[in-house]
Design an enzyme around this catalytic site. Structure first.
Site, mmCIF file in Angstrom:
data_model
loop_
_atom_site.group_PDB
_atom_site.id
_atom_site.type_symbol
_atom_site.label_atom_id
_atom_site.label_comp_id
_atom_site.label_asym_id
_atom_site.label_seq_id
_atom_site.Cartn_x
_atom_site.Cartn_y
_atom_site.Cartn_z
ATOM 1 N N ARG A 72 -66.966 -133.232 -9.157
ATOM 2 C CA ARG A 72 -66.685 -134.523 -8.460
ATOM 3 C C ARG A 72 -67.876 -135.383 -9.393
ATOM 4 N NH1 ARG A 72 -66.852 -132.454 -2.335
ATOM 5 N NH2 ARG A 72 -64.829 -132.219 -2.192
ATOM 6 N N LYS B 283 -53.714 -121.251 8.309
ATOM 7 C CA LYS B 283 -53.054 -121.555 9.956
ATOM 8 C C LYS B 283 -51.676 -122.276 10.008
ATOM 9 C CE LYS B 283 -56.259 -119.734 12.400
ATOM 10 N NZ LYS B 283 -57.452 -120.273 13.164
ATOM 11 N N GLY C 210 -57.964 -128.024 -0.999
ATOM 12 C CA GLY C 210 -59.648 -127.500 -1.161
ATOM 13 C C GLY C 210 -58.597 -125.573 -1.908
ATOM 14 N N GLY D 275 -58.555 -133.519 2.838
ATOM 15 C CA GLY D 275 -57.682 -134.347 3.708
ATOM 16 C C GLY D 275 -57.236 -135.960 3.223
HETATM 17 P P1 AMP Z 1 -56.024 -122.365 4.202
HETATM 18 O O1 AMP Z 1 -57.354 -123.392 3.824
HETATM 19 O O2 AMP Z 1 -55.797 -123.022 5.696
HETATM 20 O O3 AMP Z 1 -55.649 -123.578 3.330
HETATM 21 O O4 AMP Z 1 -55.561 -121.202 3.747
HETATM 22 C C1 AMP Z 1 -56.292 -120.857 3.330
HETATM 23 C C2 AMP Z 1 -57.297 -119.540 3.363
HETATM 24 O O5 AMP Z 1 -56.535 -118.855 3.677
HETATM 25 C C3 AMP Z 1 -57.333 -118.285 1.605
HETATM 26 O O6 AMP Z 1 -58.953 -118.475 2.302
HETATM 27 C C4 AMP Z 1 -57.280 -117.044 2.180
HETATM 28 O O7 AMP Z 1 -57.563 -116.469 1.211
HETATM 29 C C5 AMP Z 1 -56.043 -117.500 3.507
HETATM 30 N N1 AMP Z 1 -55.351 -116.254 3.654
HETATM 31 C C6 AMP Z 1 -54.266 -116.436 2.805
HETATM 32 N N2 AMP Z 1 -53.408 -115.949 3.647
HETATM 33 C C7 AMP Z 1 -53.844 -114.901 3.905
HETATM 34 C C8 AMP Z 1 -53.054 -114.049 5.017
HETATM 35 N N3 AMP Z 1 -51.401 -113.265 4.557
HETATM 36 N N4 AMP Z 1 -53.408 -113.456 5.900
HETATM 37 C C9 AMP Z 1 -55.341 -114.191 6.153
HETATM 38 N N5 AMP Z 1 -55.380 -115.711 5.166
HETATM 39 C C10 AMP Z 1 -54.606 -115.635 4.597
#
Ligand code: AMP
Length: 396
Positions: free
Chosen positions: A35, A198, A354, A377
């Site tokens: 940044r 999620k 991120g 965001g």
């Molecule tokens: P997000 O912040 O929602 O983009 O999620 C990113 C995180 O999702 C990373 O830390 C990944 O390790 C996790 N992730 C990706 N695939 C999976 C999975 N199949 N099961 C659990 N965590 C996951």
């Protein structure tokens, strides 16, 4: 779009809202200076014109006034080296000490103000606070894309007190130009690759993207919510049981809108959330109890590569698996490579959010995609079609 390139800063004082919210270790050393590095061209342009620079930023989330560990003084040495200028620092961001220091500021000099969020007024968008900041300089420059979705005093409200003396810095201008290439100017077919943990955190963006894109590729933890919703067996994989109906409605909506929604067909499963776990590959709807899906596998990779290579515009947000562990990083790496190959063939690719940015860095592929967005965001809200307060403040 009014950018700093349209202004000459000779003899002027510029107040730049930067995003210096950088990670620090226990010794207050900067562990990732992306940044800061991003803001250097904006600062240098003003210095080169013969202007002086006042920098303001937030750092972390101070709870109740000043906190020594969140002082921007920790950035002074690093910034001085990066700019090759002896950066001055004041222990406040408004008030008489700041005003006196500013009044003595000469052309070519750079002053860093203390953390804006030591004042609750910053996040409350307080007009009096914004006015005090505005009075420090001749021109207000917004170059903090990471906070452009917040209507804070220094990111938006301040623009009410500077008349026409306001513009975007290079970081903001670049973000807007590149996000526009995706949102309104994207050559078809447009594909959005959505991964991560999620569904719940990506619903709004997935729904909004349905109106803009031709294909949506799903990966990561959220795949298993889709697989379970469709009647599959997902063992101990990450599932949001309260989002099963929502997953089905996203599938129905995609069908109705003619958007191709791609969900993984196979899964690399582990018997523990660990890089040393035993693994087995199954169809995504046949994950046994005691096993959790942590990455996509070969059949999915082939389908996704084909979908990516036939796209002209690509958005990538979120990893395909638990890429932090080498054993489950292959799917994410494979998709990153497919995006790089599509880019080499002339597609426009934008990576943001991120964890996909972290993945691109981990695989050293920053130069193989068209653009890496700096704002998580803010980027998602821009893609959702919202007018960001920080952008509106300069444009209106
Ligand atoms: P997000 O912040 O929602 O983009 O999620 C990113 C995180 O999702 C990373 O830390 C990944 O390790 C996790 N992730 C990706 N695939 C999976 C999975 N199949 N099961 C659990 N965590 C996951």
């Amino acid at each position: 779009m009014k950018t700093i390139d349209q202004l000459n800063f000779e003899g002027k004082k510029a107040l730049i809202r930067v995003d210096f919210n950088v990670p620090l270790n226990d010794k207050f050393e900067i562990t990732d200076d992306t940044r800061i590095a991003a803001a250097i061209p904006t600062i240098n342009k003003i210095i080169k014109d013969g202007g002086s620079v006042i920098l303001m930023s937030h750092l972390g989330r101070p709870k109740n006034g000043p906190e020594a560990k969140l002082s921007l003084k920790h950035l002074v040495n690093h910034l001085s080296k990066a700019l090759n200028v002896n950066v001055k620092f004041v222990t406040d961001c408004i008030g008489s000490e700041v005003e006196t220091t500013v009044s003595h500021l000469k052309a070519g000099e750079v002053l860093l103000l203390e953390n804006l969020r030591f004042y609750a007024e910053e996040q409350n968008g307080d007009t009096d606070f914004a006015n005090k900041l505005a009075k420090l300089a001749d021109v207000y420059v917004n170059d903090a894309f990471g906070t452009a979705h917040r209507a804070h005093a220094s990111t938006a409200v301040i623009a009410n007190f500077v008349g026409e003396n306001k513009c975007f810095g290079y970081v903001m201008a670049n973000e807007i130009v590149n996000l526009e290439k995706l949102v309104n100017e994207g050559e078809r077919p447009i594909t959005a690759i959505m991964g991560g943990a999620k569904v719940s955190s990506k619903i709004t963006i997935i729904t909004k993207l349905m109106d803009k894109v031709d294909k949506i590729i799903i990966g990561g933890g959220m795949s298993y919510t889709f697989a379970k919703a469709m009647g599959g067996k997902v063992g101990d994989s990450l599932v949001e049981n309260d989002k099963l109906d929502l997953a089905l409605s996203l599938i129905a909506e995609a069908k109705e809108k003619g958007v191709e929604l791609l969900i993984p067909v196979d899964s690399l499963n582990a018997d523990a959330f660990s890089n040393d776990a035993n693994t087995v590959v199954t169809d995504i709807d046949k994950v046994e109890d005691g096993w959790m899906g942590l990455d996509i596998s070969d059949k999915t990779k082939t389908i996704y590569r084909e979908a990516i290579l036939s796209s002209r515009t690509i958005l990538w947000n979120g990893p395909m698996g638990v890429f932090e562990m080498d054993k489950f990083a292959e799917g994410t790496k494979f998709v990153a490579n497919a995006i790089a190959d599509a880019t080499a063939k002339g597609a426009f690719s934008l990576v943001g959010g991120g964890d996909s940015v972290a993945a691109v860095k981990k695989f050293n592929m920053q130069d193989k995609v068209s653009y890496v967005s700096t704002g998580g965001g803010a980027m998602l809200e821009y893609l959702e079609g919202k007018e960001l307060p920080g952008v509106k403040a300069i444009n209106s």
